[in-house]
Structure formats: structure tokens, C-alpha cells
Write a protein that holds these residues in place. Structure first.
Motif, mmCIF file in Angstrom:
data_model
loop_
_atom_site.group_PDB
_atom_site.id
_atom_site.type_symbol
_atom_site.label_atom_id
_atom_site.label_comp_id
_atom_site.label_asym_id
_atom_site.label_seq_id
_atom_site.Cartn_x
_atom_site.Cartn_y
_atom_site.Cartn_z
ATOM 1 N N GLY A 1 0.817 -1.205 0.000
ATOM 2 C CA GLY A 1 0.000 0.000 0.000
ATOM 3 C C GLY A 1 0.851 1.256 0.000
ATOM 4 N N ARG A 2 2.070 1.143 0.518
ATOM 5 C CA ARG A 2 2.957 2.304 0.561
ATOM 6 C C ARG A 2 3.302 2.821 -0.836
ATOM 7 N N TYR A 3 3.139 1.996 -1.865
ATOM 8 C CA TYR A 3 3.463 2.457 -3.209
ATOM 9 C C TYR A 3 2.626 3.668 -3.616
ATOM 10 N N ALA A 4 1.445 3.830 -3.028
ATOM 11 C CA ALA A 4 0.631 5.005 -3.353
ATOM 12 C C ALA A 4 1.342 6.296 -2.950
ATOM 13 N N THR A 5 2.154 6.223 -1.900
ATOM 14 C CA THR A 5 2.828 7.437 -1.433
ATOM 15 C C THR A 5 3.966 7.849 -2.352
ATOM 16 N N TYR A 6 4.360 6.971 -3.282
ATOM 17 C CA TYR A 6 5.419 7.328 -4.224
ATOM 18 C C TYR A 6 5.009 8.505 -5.104
ATOM 19 N N ASN A 7 3.707 8.711 -5.290
ATOM 20 C CA ASN A 7 3.269 9.920 -5.996
ATOM 21 C C ASN A 7 2.361 10.767 -5.105
ATOM 22 N N SER B 1 0.067 9.976 -2.660
ATOM 23 C CA SER B 1 -1.342 9.622 -2.522
ATOM 24 C C SER B 1 -1.554 8.656 -1.365
ATOM 25 N N SER B 2 -2.803 8.492 -1.007
ATOM 26 C CA SER B 2 -3.182 7.549 0.049
ATOM 27 C C SER B 2 -3.575 6.218 -0.577
ATOM 28 N N PRO B 3 -3.115 5.100 -0.029
ATOM 29 C CA PRO B 3 -3.521 3.802 -0.578
ATOM 30 C C PRO B 3 -5.010 3.533 -0.416
ATOM 31 N N PHE B 4 -5.656 4.270 0.503
ATOM 32 C CA PHE B 4 -7.081 4.079 0.731
ATOM 33 C C PHE B 4 -7.934 4.846 -0.274
ATOM 34 N N LEU B 5 -7.305 5.722 -1.073
ATOM 35 C CA LEU B 5 -8.030 6.535 -2.048
ATOM 36 C C LEU B 5 -7.488 6.381 -3.465
ATOM 37 N N ALA B 6 -6.261 5.953 -3.613
ATOM 38 C CA ALA B 6 -5.633 5.842 -4.932
ATOM 39 C C ALA B 6 -6.105 4.588 -5.652
ATOM 40 N N PRO B 7 -6.119 4.599 -6.987
ATOM 41 C CA PRO B 7 -6.570 3.423 -7.742
ATOM 42 C C PRO B 7 -5.550 2.290 -7.674
ATOM 43 N N LEU C 1 0.479 14.571 -1.096
ATOM 44 C CA LEU C 1 1.095 14.696 0.213
ATOM 45 C C LEU C 1 2.287 15.647 0.157
ATOM 46 N N SER C 2 2.565 16.250 1.292
ATOM 47 C CA SER C 2 3.823 16.925 1.506
ATOM 48 C C SER C 2 4.675 16.004 2.378
ATOM 49 N N ALA C 3 5.701 16.549 2.998
ATOM 50 C CA ALA C 3 6.570 15.712 3.824
ATOM 51 C C ALA C 3 7.222 16.532 4.920
ATOM 52 N N LEU C 4 7.562 15.848 5.981
ATOM 53 C CA LEU C 4 8.482 16.342 6.999
ATOM 54 C C LEU C 4 9.757 15.539 6.799
ATOM 55 N N THR C 5 10.852 16.198 6.499
ATOM 56 C CA THR C 5 12.100 15.490 6.219
ATOM 57 C C THR C 5 13.181 15.906 7.218
ATOM 58 N N GLY D 1 3.209 23.087 -0.262
ATOM 59 C CA GLY D 1 4.201 22.078 0.106
ATOM 60 C C GLY D 1 3.962 20.737 -0.541
ATOM 61 N N ALA D 2 2.887 20.616 -1.335
ATOM 62 C CA ALA D 2 2.639 19.352 -2.054
ATOM 63 C C ALA D 2 3.830 19.060 -2.955
ATOM 64 N N LEU D 3 4.320 17.826 -2.898
ATOM 65 C CA LEU D 3 5.549 17.484 -3.613
ATOM 66 C C LEU D 3 5.315 16.801 -4.941
ATOM 67 N N TYR D 4 4.055 16.438 -5.232
ATOM 68 C CA TYR D 4 3.800 15.620 -6.422
ATOM 69 C C TYR D 4 2.632 16.143 -7.258
ATOM 70 N N GLY D 5 2.274 17.419 -7.077
ATOM 71 C CA GLY D 5 1.157 17.964 -7.840
ATOM 72 C C GLY D 5 -0.177 17.465 -7.313
ATOM 73 N N ARG D 6 -1.016 17.002 -8.206
ATOM 74 C CA ARG D 6 -2.338 16.484 -7.846
ATOM 75 C C ARG D 6 -2.213 15.076 -7.281
ATOM 76 N N ALA D 7 -2.936 14.787 -6.209
ATOM 77 C CA ALA D 7 -2.973 13.436 -5.662
ATOM 78 C C ALA D 7 -3.720 12.515 -6.617
ATOM 79 N N SER D 8 -3.296 11.277 -6.696
ATOM 80 C CA SER D 8 -3.966 10.289 -7.558
ATOM 81 C C SER D 8 -5.090 9.618 -6.777
ATOM 82 N N HIS D 9 -6.094 10.403 -6.442
ATOM 83 C CA HIS D 9 -7.231 9.891 -5.693
ATOM 84 C C HIS D 9 -8.439 9.792 -6.615
ATOM 85 N N GLY D 10 -8.958 8.575 -6.786
ATOM 86 C CA GLY D 10 -10.068 8.355 -7.695
ATOM 87 C C GLY D 10 -9.593 7.818 -9.025
#
Length: 527
Positions: A190-196, A198-204, A308-312, A442-451
Motif C-alpha cells: 500500500g505504501r506504493y501510493a505514497t510514491y506519488n 497519494s493515500s492507498p485508501f483513495l488511490a486506484p 502529500l507533503s513531507a516532513l524530512t 508544500g505538495a511534492l507531487y502535484g495532484r494526488a492520484s485519488h479516484g
């Protein structure tokens, strides 16, 4: 044709190489002092630490950039195939290593969770390969389709069964719940959704293709990830691109309904035929480059639509206990709760999943340090965060609380990090990323892939203003180093094609070559 490129991220550099190699007069304008955009580095206690993307996959994308410029990637960049994808630690104390060799990963999963889970993983690998091979040529490496129906038309009757199998109509989490009986494996993949972002609970479920991309090859860059930006910028300059650092663009100009140049923050005006914006589209939509550029793109994203953004945290520290590999993930106890806190409560999680890049380690865990540094190694931590850096301040108390929770998560898995003083760490919050990349929150990947249709809502290379084009991680085909590079290729091809179509005497053939099928790179691999 004179092209001004705003920003030297990987997309802009890839476009500069291609355009200059085909005879365009290219000026690349970068506000910072070095190339790379988000692919950046910082200095921590006298040592350079990568603080951007940490994983290199799809090596063939970068080989193609050099090949089309008449050179070889291997002559300029030392890439070593990584046998290990990542080491994973779970809240129950268990550990699992995954490898680019599928059989080796199957054996590890069998020992970790039993024969049933190994069979489920084997089936998952076949499915992720099918999704990747289906979408590579008709989506990832091609111009943005005009919605789902456009993708179906592009696939044709023979490809329709594969399109129906890719899982766009269900979420990644639901697909993983049906796929894996062990909840730890659901959390891992499920963590693969965060690579762009997104949330695994909302991403396709289509994002499972990342599993196949990683198995096809993960590469370690000798000298650090930022070397990739350096060698691409050097290549662009060898092909004739003029790169100007410290040249912030204040506005994109237009004349007679067409982009006509840029004005720098210094007041200097540069007249060009074409402008390529290698920045987050949110900066244009928010008016950061003037009214004409603002009208050329869709309105700004709502906070809920952002990735998503991030705390690094970048630091040097001595590590004891568990052995780190180059790439490591320490999972939270409650994944659903973590994403609720980030996306619904809009706050930093109190039990975060923590990614740790151990930059002095190889893919076996071997630590390679010069004697001058003792046992203090470079670490880069990434924690998912809400992209609200434009509307709220992430104060030191809140950030310190989350960072402390992150180190507690590492300690719970047996990893003891001698955490230095706060002043000795380089910490970035969503507010810091908003300052670096205005208009994004602070979004790091543009639009979230939700839906199921979110990927079709990313802008393509062309805008509503003739002569103004886009590339980068917020543009089709999406986030990540290979995708950003492909966006630069698509933008360059669009510029060249449009230029050819407006010549008084039109050539007999149009520049093409965008539908390259996904291929595995030898059988040396990457993450």
C-alpha cells in the motif's frame, strides 16, 4: 527557434537536451544556484546529503536522453544495480527484505508469512507486471489521453481486456486486501501510493505497477542522487543550452495571444518564441508568473486535491542495533489512522511511518565511511505530511513532537540512533516546501492520484496559451524521476511538432517516437 525553460528540474533538463540536440536555441533559467529542482542536496555538518528523491528506476529513460544526444549514460554516471529493493520493519517487531529477484523475494515472504503469502505475492507480481505493460506505451510514455475513453481507444480492441484488468475502478487498498491474507503485506505494498503523494485508501489499484517497475531495476548512484542532475545539466550545456543560475523568473510575457518571453526578477526581459515551464503547475495557477500564465492553466487545486507533503530530516548519526540497508521503511502500527490524521485532521501523525535512506550503506547493509567520520553515517528521513504549508505554520513544537515519534518508531524496531542536537539536523516542513515551491502548500507531487480519473486530470504539455508548455512532476505522466524525465520528452516533442506544423512549407513527416513499450533493463535491476 528560441526556447526559454523555467526551472532545471529533471523534466526541464531532459527537455533542454532534446530541444538543443534538435537545433533549438535553448536558455534555461534557474532561480537556485544548482540544477535539479527537488533533486537537491544540502550540507549537514560538513557533508553533502541528498534531500530529494532517493530511488532511481527505469534506467532506460535516462539512457535514451543520452543516446539521442549522441552520448552514453555510462560514460558520465556510475550506476550500480541494487539487489535489494528495501528492508521493511513492522510494528509487531517483524522484518522483511524484498529483492529485485522475484524468486528471492518469494522465499523471504514464505519464511516471513508462509507458503500461502508467497503464492499471493507471485500472483501479485504477475498482476503488477500486466498493469505496467498495459499502461507503459499508451499512458506513461505517451501524450496524455483525453480521459478514460481516450485510453480505451488508444489501446484498441485487442488491448481492451487488459484495460479492464488494470483495476482503475477500485482502490489500491481494496485490491491489496483481496490479494493478501497477511495485513503486513497489504501495508507494505500500500505504501506504493505514497510514491506519488497519494493515500492507498483513495488511490486506484493501478499504482501496483510500481512493484513491477522496482523489480525491473533499482540503481544506486555513485556520488549521490544529485549527480544525476549534474550530468544532465552538463549534457544540456554540451549540446548548446545556456544555463543561468540565480535567474528567477518573475513573469511570463505574451504578445498577440502567444507566449513571447519572460521577465526576470532583476527586471531583465528575454524575448523568445516558446516558453517551457518546468515548475509545479500550481505556481502558474496561483499567479506566480503573471496573469497570462494564470489563465493558461486550470484553477488552483483545493487542499484536498493536493498530493502529500513531507516532513524530512537530514542528519549524521551513529547507529546501533538493527542493520540498515540503503532503503528502509519503518511502518506505523495503524496505517489507516496515520492517513486520517494527515488527510482529514490535517496534522502531522503521532505514530508516523518513517522512510530512512542510509546514504552510506549499500544494498547489503555494508557501511562505507571514511575514517574521518568515525561511525557517524548520513541519514535522510521522510515522513508523510499534509500539504498545508500555505495556510498554517508547522511550528517547532509540533515538528519536534513528530520527529521524536519517528525516532521512537525506529527504536521500537531495534534501531538506536544517536540523535544529534536539533540545530545539527536539517529539517524541512510543508511550510518550507511551500517557500521553495510557491503555490503548492508544500505538495511534492502535484495532484494526488485519488479516484479513478485523477491521472487524467493532470495537465499535458500544452496549455491554453499558444507557445507556453509544461513539464515536471505535476504534469502528465506524473511524479518520480523517470516520469518527470518523460514529461520533458513529451513537452519537447510537442514544441517541435507544433513548430513544424506552423512552418510555411510543412515537412512530410512529423517528429514522433513517443510510444516506446516498457522494457526490463537487462536482468540487472533497480528500485
Amino acid at each position: 527557434m528560441h526556447v526559454a525553460i523555467i526551472g532545471s528540474g529533471i523534466g526541464g533538463l531532459a527537455a533542454a537536451v532534446r530541444l538543443a540536440s534538435r537545433g533549438a536555441d535553448v536558455t534555461l533559467l534557474e532561480a537556485a544556484k544548482a540544477p535539479g529542482g527537488k533533486l537537491s542536496e544540502t550540507e549537514v555538518e560538513g557533508r553533502a546529503v541528498d534531500v530529494g528523491p532517493t530511488v532511481l528506476t527505469l534506467r532506460d529513460v535516462f539512457e535514451e536522453i543520452f543516446r539521442e544526444a549522441g552520448e552514453r549514460l555510462d560514460d558520465h554516471l556510475d550506476l550500480r544495480p541494487s539487489q535489494t529493493i528495501a528492508r521493511h520493519a513492522f510494528s509487531d517487531g517483524s522484518w522483511l527484505d524484498l529483492f529485485t529477484d522475484q524468486a528471492r523475494s518469494e522465499a523471504a515472504i514464505a519464511a516471513f508469512s508462509g507458503a500461502r503469502s508467497a503464492r499471493e505475492f507471485r500472483d501479485f507480481c504477475a498482476r503488477s507486471r500486466d498493469v505496467c505493460e498495459t499502461l507503459s506505451s499508451i499512458f506513461m510514455r505517451a501524450e496524455r489521453p483525453a480521459g478514460p475513453l481516450g485510453l480505451v481507444a488508444r489501446a484498441g480492441p485487442a488491448g481492451l481486456p487488459a484495460i479492464m484488468r488494470i483495476g482503475a475502478q477500485t482502490t489500491l487498498w481494496k485490491a491489496l486486501t483481496a490479494q493478501f491474507s497477511d495485513p503486513r503485506l497489504r501495508q507494505l505494498f500500500g505504501r506504493y501510493a505514497t510514491y506519488n503523494g497519494s493515500s492507498p485508501f483513495l488511490a486506484p489499484a493501478t499504482l501496483m505497477l510500481i512493484a513491477h517497475v522496482e523489480q525491473a531495476g533499482v540503481w544506486l548512484v555513485e556520488g549521490g542522487m544529485h549527480r544525476l542532475a549534474r550530468v544532465l545539466s552538463d549534457l544540456a550545456e554540451r549540446k548548446g543550452t545556456r544555463i543561468r543560475y540565480g535567474a528567477a523568473v518573475a513573469s511570463i510575457e505574451n504578445a498577440n495571444g502567444r507566449a513571447s518571453g519572460v521577465t526576470l526578477a532583476s527586471g531583465e526581459r528575454i524575448e523568445v518564441d516558446t516558453v517551457l515551464a518546468n515548475c509545479d503547475v500550481a505556481a502558474l495557477a496561483g499567479g506566480c508568473f503573471g496573469e497570462a500564465a494564470r489563465r493558461a492553466v486550470d484553477p488552483p487545486l483545493a487542499p484536498a486535491e493536493r498530493s502529500l507533503s513531507a516532513l524530512t530530516v537530514a542528519l549524521q548519526a551513529e547507529v546501533r542495533g538493527a542493520t540498515l540497508f540503503r532503503h528502509n521503511v519503518f511502518f506505523s502500527a495503524n496505517y489507516a489512522r496515520e492517513f486520517d490524521q494527515i488527510l482529514i485532521e490535517r496534522r502531522l501523525p503521532d505514530d508516523p511511518t518513517v522512510y530512512v535512506c542510509a546514504e552510506d550503506r549499500d544494498d547489503t547493509g555494508r557501511l562505507d565511511l571514511e575514517d574521518t567520520y568515525g561511525r557517524r553515517e548520513r541519514l535522510f528521513l521522510i515522513i508523510n505530511a499534509p500539504a498545508d504549508g500555505d495556510t498554517r505554520t508547522f511550528d517547532k513544537e509540533e515538528v519536534e513532537r513528530c520527529v521524536t515519534a519517528a525516532f521512537s518508531r525506529l527504536a521500537a524496531s531495534g534501531l538506536q540512533v544517536a540523535r544529534p542536537d536539533w540545530e545539527a539536523m536539517d529539517v524541512s516542513t510543508p511550510s518550507d516546501f511551500e517557500r521553495r515551491f510557491p503555490g503548492t502548500g508544500g505538495a511534492l507531487y502535484g495532484r494526488a492520484s485519488h479516484g479513478s480519473t485523477a491521472s487524467f486530470q493532470r495537465p499535458g504539455a500544452r496549455t491554453k496559451l499558444p507557445g507556453l508548455y509544461l513539464c515536471g512532476g505535476s504534469v502528465h505522466p506524473g511524479a518520480g524521476l523517470p516520469m518527470a524525465a518523460l514529461s520533458g520528452k513529451l513537452a519537447a516533442e510537442a514544441i517541435l511538432a507544433d513548430r513544424a506544423s506552423t512552418r510555411p512549407s510543412r515537412p512530410g513527416a512529423m517528429p514522433g517516437g513517443m510510444w516506446t513499450r516498457f522494457r526490463q533493463t537487462a536482468r540487472t535491476r533497480s528500485r
